[in-house]
Design a protein around this motif. Sequence first.
Motif, PDB file in Angstrom:
ATOM      1  N   ASN A  99     150.183  84.720  -8.096  1.00 50.76           N
ATOM      2  CA  ASN A  99     150.649  85.190  -6.790  1.00 50.76           C
ATOM      3  C   ASN A  99     152.109  85.618  -6.842  1.00 50.76           C
ATOM      4  OD1 ASN A  99     148.804  84.845  -4.210  1.00 50.76           O
ATOM      5  ND2 ASN A  99     148.223  83.234  -5.641  1.00 50.76           N
ATOM      6  N   ASN A 158     143.665  85.942  -3.287  1.00 50.85           N
ATOM      7  CA  ASN A 158     143.413  84.549  -2.924  1.00 50.85           C
ATOM      8  C   ASN A 158     142.051  84.360  -2.266  1.00 50.85           C
ATOM      9  OD1 ASN A 158     146.081  82.970  -3.439  1.00 50.85           O
ATOM     10  ND2 ASN A 158     146.745  84.879  -2.517  1.00 50.85           N
ATOM     11  N   VAL A 201     144.416  76.741  -1.071  1.00 49.89           N
ATOM     12  CA  VAL A 201     144.030  78.148  -1.196  1.00 49.89           C
ATOM     13  C   VAL A 201     143.512  78.679   0.144  1.00 49.89           C
ATOM     14  CG1 VAL A 201     142.646  79.790  -2.510  1.00 49.89           C
ATOM     15  CG2 VAL A 201     143.422  77.687  -3.595  1.00 49.89           C
TER      16      VAL A 201
END
Length: 323
Positions: free
Chosen positions: A158, A189, A216
């Motif tokens: 990320n 994600n 998450v």
Amino acid sequence: MESSNIVLDWIAQGRVKAGHEVIALDLAGIQPKAAQWRRFIDQMLLWCGVIALGAALIFFLAYNWQTMGRFAKFGLAEAAIVCALIACWKLGLESTAGKASLLLASLFTGALLALVGQTYQTGADTYELFLVWAIAITAWVLLAQLGAMVLFWLGLVNLSVLLYFQTFGGFFGLLFSSSNQLWAMLILNAVALLMWEWLRWRGVRYLQARWSVRVVATLVGVLATMLMLEAIFSDGDRYRQIGQSANLLAILTYLVWAPLTLWVYRRKVKDLFVLAGLVLSLIITFNAWLAREVLSHSEAAGFLLVGLMIIGSSALGGIWLKK
């Protein structure tokens, strides 16, 4: 879980004799035992030690940067990785300490890569450091079979995506705008969340812990909410046609995400934490839309209406979650 809730309700209703609440909690298995406290403290000290050792190497190199030679810095970083891997081999990947040693080796790898970039000034962009770091430890992540390490790897990916979009502005800021960053991270994600839940459903043991998948799911919810807020408050003056299409796509995505999350975590997985996040997102987006429509007229009554709606929607959300 049901028996625990029943006992807690009895205590709240005063149906447990005064002074016997602790006994009732012990019988219901709510009150942690001494062995559970010891295990918790052992785990906490282990992971805190891993983080402290990883940070210690970085700060030691930074503090002694001028006094240490190039080979001494590389030797120290590489020796730390080797020691962590030897500890992992001795302790075994079946033990928690062995998995922690592998995570420590992953942290030391990042320090070594940062040392290479700082020493030789390769001219590489920052996102490449985190991308190479994630690639370098991928095999260790698969071997460790540890949810925390998977989260760490996903965090590196990320971060590399975020820094990539910050580095390259695209053509006139259009190709890689801030909304495109949100879209890229949302897709990344969301796919990770789907894979995680699917692997949990297939019985992968090390992904069964709910706290890791909740991280998450929370990130996906935050990104979906940010895109929805951007669509609500977008003026659409610049690149009007493209902006309207992006806003419509964000709204459709949100309208798909919200019911899907409600169905999955209400009927299939039953996770109250994720449902609470969904309720919070709905409260934020609804009141943001209401504020945009009402406060644009600049009337004092609009502030009162928005305030009452925030209180009312929050109360309704809390009541629904409690039921």
